[in-house]
Design a protein around this motif. Structure first.
Motif, short mmCIF file in Angstrom:
data_model
loop_
_atom_site.label_atom_id
_atom_site.label_comp_id
_atom_site.label_asym_id
_atom_site.label_seq_id
_atom_site.Cartn_x
_atom_site.Cartn_y
_atom_site.Cartn_z
N ALA A 115 44.96 95.10 33.22
CA ALA A 115 44.08 94.30 34.08
C ALA A 115 43.39 95.21 35.10
CB ALA A 115 44.88 93.21 34.78
N LEU A 116 42.07 95.07 35.24
CA LEU A 116 41.29 95.97 36.08
C LEU A 116 41.02 95.44 37.48
CD1 LEU A 116 38.65 97.08 33.42
CD2 LEU A 116 40.64 98.37 34.21
N ASN A 117 41.17 94.14 37.68
CA ASN A 117 40.80 93.54 38.96
C ASN A 117 42.05 93.33 39.81
OD1 ASN A 117 37.99 93.26 38.26
ND2 ASN A 117 38.61 91.62 36.88
N ILE A 118 42.14 94.08 40.90
CA ILE A 118 43.31 94.03 41.77
C ILE A 118 42.82 93.82 43.19
CG2 ILE A 118 45.33 95.27 42.61
CD1 ILE A 118 45.25 96.89 39.99
N LEU A 119 43.11 92.65 43.76
CA LEU A 119 42.64 92.29 45.10
C LEU A 119 43.83 92.22 46.06
CD1 LEU A 119 40.22 89.36 44.14
CD2 LEU A 119 39.64 91.77 44.47
N PRO A 120 43.85 93.06 47.11
CA PRO A 120 44.93 92.98 48.09
C PRO A 120 44.75 91.76 49.00
CG PRO A 120 43.32 94.62 48.75
CD PRO A 120 42.88 94.13 47.41
N VAL A 163 45.64 84.34 37.24
CA VAL A 163 45.98 85.28 38.31
C VAL A 163 47.47 85.62 38.27
CG1 VAL A 163 45.99 85.69 40.81
CG2 VAL A 163 44.14 84.36 39.77
N MET A 164 47.77 86.91 38.21
CA MET A 164 49.13 87.41 38.37
C MET A 164 49.32 87.88 39.81
SD MET A 164 49.68 89.57 34.83
CE MET A 164 48.17 90.53 35.05
N VAL A 165 50.56 87.90 40.27
CA VAL A 165 50.86 88.33 41.64
C VAL A 165 51.80 89.52 41.58
CG1 VAL A 165 51.81 87.65 43.87
CG2 VAL A 165 50.58 85.97 42.48
N ALA A 166 51.48 90.56 42.35
CA ALA A 166 52.32 91.75 42.44
C ALA A 166 52.61 92.05 43.90
CB ALA A 166 51.63 92.96 41.79
N THR A 167 53.82 92.53 44.17
CA THR A 167 54.18 92.88 45.54
C THR A 167 53.83 94.33 45.86
OG1 THR A 167 56.42 93.38 44.77
CG2 THR A 167 56.02 91.16 45.67
N GLU A 168 53.51 95.12 44.84
CA GLU A 168 53.03 96.48 45.02
C GLU A 168 51.80 96.68 44.14
OE1 GLU A 168 56.14 99.16 44.05
OE2 GLU A 168 57.45 98.51 45.69
N ARG A 169 50.90 97.56 44.56
CA ARG A 169 49.70 97.80 43.74
C ARG A 169 50.13 98.27 42.35
NH1 ARG A 169 44.23 98.56 43.95
NH2 ARG A 169 44.17 98.12 46.19
N PRO A 170 49.70 97.51 41.32
CA PRO A 170 50.15 97.83 39.97
C PRO A 170 49.56 99.14 39.45
CG PRO A 170 49.31 95.58 40.12
CD PRO A 170 48.90 96.29 41.37
N ALA A 192 46.56 90.22 44.11
CA ALA A 192 46.16 89.27 43.07
C ALA A 192 45.54 90.07 41.94
CB ALA A 192 45.16 88.26 43.63
N VAL A 193 46.03 89.87 40.72
CA VAL A 193 45.61 90.67 39.57
C VAL A 193 44.96 89.74 38.55
CG1 VAL A 193 46.36 92.28 37.79
CG2 VAL A 193 47.56 92.22 40.00
N VAL A 194 43.73 90.09 38.13
CA VAL A 194 42.97 89.23 37.21
C VAL A 194 42.40 90.06 36.08
CG1 VAL A 194 41.23 87.41 37.05
CG2 VAL A 194 42.26 87.94 39.28
N LYS A 195 42.58 89.59 34.85
CA LYS A 195 42.00 90.28 33.70
C LYS A 195 40.48 90.12 33.67
CE LYS A 195 45.88 89.73 30.48
NZ LYS A 195 46.29 89.18 29.16
N THR A 196 39.77 91.17 33.31
CA THR A 196 38.32 91.09 33.17
C THR A 196 37.91 90.09 32.10
OG1 THR A 196 37.99 93.36 33.93
CG2 THR A 196 36.26 92.43 32.56
#
Length: 370
Positions: free
Chosen positions: A296-301, A284-291, A348-352
């Motif tokens: 990576a296709l899975n982006i969970l706010p 899991v990667m963490v971003a402060t703004e929607r990438p 939260a950003v997760v690779k498929t």
């Protein structure tokens, strides 16, 4: 079904003290080698008599040291499946299966031979001898033999430990079916986090003969500090989702839950079917703004609800995604650079491609009435 265990016992220099009460369909006893898992399951089975304490299965007292109760193992109506299948080599598969019925009075038998064979997908094996079976096939037959004893509880002592990864992948869906489609409660011993995360409803975490933690799988799997050192890289969130649709163009399935949508490699099940996934903290990667412009296709706010220090230079970030908590393991340097703190809104950003067979559980969509 409820299982109450409250015992104390000592074998030589090893002592075990365990107390938990579970009502889950599959309760996992999880921990490293030497933590007491097999000793505990042997006490439930009646193979070891604890010095003090009680064991109660669905209201039936099997052990009560104060009352002098110790139900012999042959009267407990408990089925057991071991690491090795322990099939009779001189008997056919059909004869091995029928052997399980001999220990149960006819009036108390509820398991149907045809239904068990269908549940485990072993109809084509009935005339074979064990020597002609693969490791996974042998374990399915061993499970069938235990089921045909019409047990009130099924104990599985590391049933996949002796199998290679291909055979494990073969048999896991059948254990999922056993959990979901029969009314038989299961206690499952394992030291594999992948097995426990995929199969268990509740987890008893054992360490040095004591219960280090007990609770729902979704909670225990996030406790990286409780996991054996060699398994901490496999820890993270467990989410129960369902198939929304399939994307045939790209060979993917789209899963959904309150947390959002997750794309995984194509699953061979119909839309609407339940799926359990494990999202490893290290994936899991963490971003402060929607990438944007990201592969990576899975982006969970979500919102950060806890931050803990991990091993070495790492930090563990717990992100609440509409009620489902996803765990991210990042460097402390990254945490400070992003100014992450409790209450912060993040993604939260997760690779498929991080969702492989070991962390995606689906079972098989066939009904059986045992």
């Amino acid at each position: 079904m409820s299982l109450l265990v409250d015992i104390a016992h000592r074998q030589g220099s090893f002592g075990i003290e365990a107390r938990f009460e579970s009502a889950g369909r599959l309760t996992a006893l999880f921990g490293p080698s030497g933590s007491g898992k097999t000793t505990l399951i042997n006490m439930i089975a009646g193979l070891v008599r604890p010095r003090t304490g009680r064991i109660v299965v669905d209201g039936r007292v099997l052990v009560d040291s104060e009352a002098g109760i110790f139900v012999p193992r042959h009267k407990r109506r408990i089925g057991m499946v071991f690491q090795d299948a322990r099939l009779f080599p001189h008997m056919s598969v059909a004869s091995n299966l029928r052997y399980g019925r001999w220990f149960t009075p006819a009036a108390e038998r509820y398991a149907d031979m045809k239904a068990v064979v269908e549940l485990l997908g072993i109809g084509q094996l009935l005339d074979r001898r064990p020597a002609k079976l693969s490791g996974g096939e042998k374990q399915r037959v061993a499970i069938g033999r235990a089921l045909l004893a019409s047990p009130k509880l099924l104990l599985m002592d590391e049933p996949l430990a002796s199998l290679d990864e291909a055979r494990k992948a073969e048999i896991m869906p059948y254990i999922e079916r056993l959990r979901d489609e029969t009314k038989i409660p299961i206690v499952y011993v394992s030291h594999s986090i992948a097995e426990v995360a995929r199969l268990a409803s509740d987890v008893v975490m054992l360490a040095q003969g004591k219960v280090a933690a007990f609770g729902p799988t979704t909670e225990i799997m996030r406790r990286l500090d409780l996991l054996p050192a060699e398994e901490r890289g496999e820890g993270g969130a467990v989410l129960d989702m369902k198939v929304l649709r399939h994307d045939e163009n790209f060979g993917m399935s789209v899963l959904g839950s309150a947390a959002g949508e997750i794309r995984v490699p194509r699953l061979a099940i119909a839309p609407g079917a339940p799926v359990r996934i494990r999202i490893r903290a290290r994936d899991v990667m963490v971003a402060t703004e929607r990438p944007t412009g990201l592969s990576a296709l899975n982006i969970l706010p979500g919102e950060i609800v806890a931050i803990g220090r991990g091993e070495g230079p790492t930090a563990e970030i717990s992100i609440d995604c509409s009620g489902s908590v996803v765990l991210a393991r990042i460097t402390e340097q990254s945490r400070q650079a992003l100014k992450l703190d409790v209450g912060g809104k993040v993604f939260a950003v997760v690779k498929t491609v991080s969702f492989d067979q070991a962390n995606t559980g689906t079972g098989l969509p066939v009904q059986a009435d045992i």
